[in-house]
Design a protein around this motif. Sequence first.
Motif, PDB file in Angstrom:
ATOM      1  N   PRO A  91       0.639  -1.762  -0.375  1.00  0.00           N
ATOM      2  CA  PRO A  91      -0.029   0.188  -0.313  1.00  0.00           C
ATOM      3  C   PRO A  91       1.009   1.447   0.160  1.00  0.00           C
ATOM      4  O   PRO A  91       1.914   1.244   0.838  1.00  0.00           O
ATOM      5  N   GLN A  92       0.099   2.335  -0.832  1.00  0.00           N
ATOM      6  CA  GLN A  92       0.942   3.775  -1.091  1.00  0.00           C
ATOM      7  C   GLN A  92       1.227   4.267   1.315  1.00  0.00           C
ATOM      8  O   GLN A  92      -0.230   3.828   1.642  1.00  0.00           O
ATOM      9  N   GLY A 144       2.915   3.466  -8.481  1.00  0.00           N
ATOM     10  CA  GLY A 144       3.197   3.390  -9.610  1.00  0.00           C
ATOM     11  C   GLY A 144       4.257   1.942  -9.273  1.00  0.00           C
ATOM     12  O   GLY A 144       4.383   0.493  -8.303  1.00  0.00           O
ATOM     13  N   ILE A 145       5.771   2.025  -9.875  1.00  0.00           N
ATOM     14  CA  ILE A 145       6.282   0.825 -10.248  1.00  0.00           C
ATOM     15  C   ILE A 145       7.594   1.247  -9.723  1.00  0.00           C
ATOM     16  O   ILE A 145       7.568   2.224 -10.241  1.00  0.00           O
ATOM     17  N   TRP A 146       8.074   0.842  -8.561  1.00  0.00           N
ATOM     18  CA  TRP A 146       9.491   1.285  -7.988  1.00  0.00           C
ATOM     19  C   TRP A 146       9.885   0.360  -8.013  1.00  0.00           C
ATOM     20  O   TRP A 146       9.725  -0.591  -7.319  1.00  0.00           O
ATOM     21  N   ILE A 147      11.578   0.231  -7.957  1.00  0.00           N
ATOM     22  CA  ILE A 147      12.503  -0.361  -8.185  1.00  0.00           C
ATOM     23  C   ILE A 147      13.783   0.380  -6.607  1.00  0.00           C
ATOM     24  O   ILE A 147      14.141   1.134  -7.195  1.00  0.00           O
ATOM     25  N   VAL A 148      14.780  -0.924  -7.012  1.00  0.00           N
ATOM     26  CA  VAL A 148      15.555  -1.255  -6.134  1.00  0.00           C
ATOM     27  C   VAL A 148      16.427  -2.392  -6.754  1.00  0.00           C
ATOM     28  O   VAL A 148      16.146  -2.916  -6.741  1.00  0.00           O
ATOM     29  N   ASP A 149      17.748  -1.455  -7.126  1.00  0.00           N
ATOM     30  CA  ASP A 149      19.081  -2.667  -8.046  1.00  0.00           C
ATOM     31  C   ASP A 149      20.318  -2.073  -7.894  1.00  0.00           C
ATOM     32  O   ASP A 149      20.277  -1.221  -6.776  1.00  0.00           O
ATOM     33  N   GLN A 150      21.429  -2.838  -7.786  1.00  0.00           N
ATOM     34  CA  GLN A 150      22.444  -2.467  -8.060  1.00  0.00           C
ATOM     35  C   GLN A 150      22.666  -1.307  -7.591  1.00  0.00           C
ATOM     36  O   GLN A 150      23.670  -0.923  -6.677  1.00  0.00           O
ATOM     37  N   TYR A 167      14.974  -5.367  -6.952  1.00  0.00           N
ATOM     38  CA  TYR A 167      13.644  -5.888  -6.663  1.00  0.00           C
ATOM     39  C   TYR A 167      12.362  -4.025  -6.995  1.00  0.00           C
ATOM     40  O   TYR A 167      13.232  -3.507  -7.119  1.00  0.00           O
ATOM     41  N   ARG A 168      11.518  -5.035  -7.346  1.00  0.00           N
ATOM     42  CA  ARG A 168      10.178  -4.430  -7.558  1.00  0.00           C
ATOM     43  C   ARG A 168       8.940  -4.046  -6.295  1.00  0.00           C
ATOM     44  O   ARG A 168       8.689  -5.524  -6.298  1.00  0.00           O
ATOM     45  N   PHE A 169       8.576  -3.036  -6.240  1.00  0.00           N
ATOM     46  CA  PHE A 169       7.058  -3.211  -5.597  1.00  0.00           C
ATOM     47  C   PHE A 169       5.929  -2.741  -6.433  1.00  0.00           C
ATOM     48  O   PHE A 169       6.353  -0.717  -6.777  1.00  0.00           O
ATOM     49  N   SER A 170       5.012  -2.877  -6.427  1.00  0.00           N
ATOM     50  CA  SER A 170       3.725  -2.528  -6.978  1.00  0.00           C
ATOM     51  C   SER A 170       3.128  -1.602  -5.880  1.00  0.00           C
ATOM     52  O   SER A 170       2.938  -2.084  -5.237  1.00  0.00           O
ATOM     53  N   VAL A 171       2.938  -0.595  -6.348  1.00  0.00           N
ATOM     54  CA  VAL A 171       2.606   0.194  -5.090  1.00  0.00           C
ATOM     55  C   VAL A 171       1.118   1.060  -5.046  1.00  0.00           C
ATOM     56  O   VAL A 171       0.850   1.590  -6.513  1.00  0.00           O
ATOM     57  N   LEU A 172      -0.039   0.319  -4.472  1.00  0.00           N
ATOM     58  CA  LEU A 172      -1.755   0.866  -5.050  1.00  0.00           C
ATOM     59  C   LEU A 172      -2.068   1.546  -3.782  1.00  0.00           C
ATOM     60  O   LEU A 172      -1.660   1.648  -2.039  1.00  0.00           O
TER      61      LEU A 172
END
Length: 172
Positions: A91-92, A144-150, A167-172
Amino acid sequence: MRILLKINSGLIAPQLPDELTLFKEQEVVLIEEELYFFAKYVGEKSLASDYDVADFITQRSETNRLKKVVIENVSNQLDGYTNNSNEFTVPQQSNDVIATGQLAIDDCKFKVPFKRIDTGRIQLMPAQVKDGQFLIPLRFETNGIWIVDQALINADLPKPVFELEEYRFSVL
């Protein structure tokens, strides 16, 4: 052969058991608060190291190795959504979404940049490591779709420290 010779401060050449030109790839290193001359010896003398070269090389590679970050759990995920591998639906603007896992570094705090893929916006999240456990509260301000990577996790560091899959985070 590689060799480690204990040295004192000052000129190195007079302290060596053979001519300086016979030592290639020279480097002065600090081991257990003592100075050592580390080099590849190409001379004919039978020289013994003052410190175990294999141990030194192993310690050096472990020190330079990237620390693997694996998110093992994300609390307060939204139920009923199908997620791909390394994806979480959350959740947002929630204070209850927290990513956790193991991280073999000393206790510390650092920033983790997350990027929204459609706008490129970066949002920083505070990470804390305590007793080998990391904790990142994930309060995404917009959906939205948020990412974190190396690349993101190492972006604000002077040199890369972490290894991280995307890693992807779908935030609703």
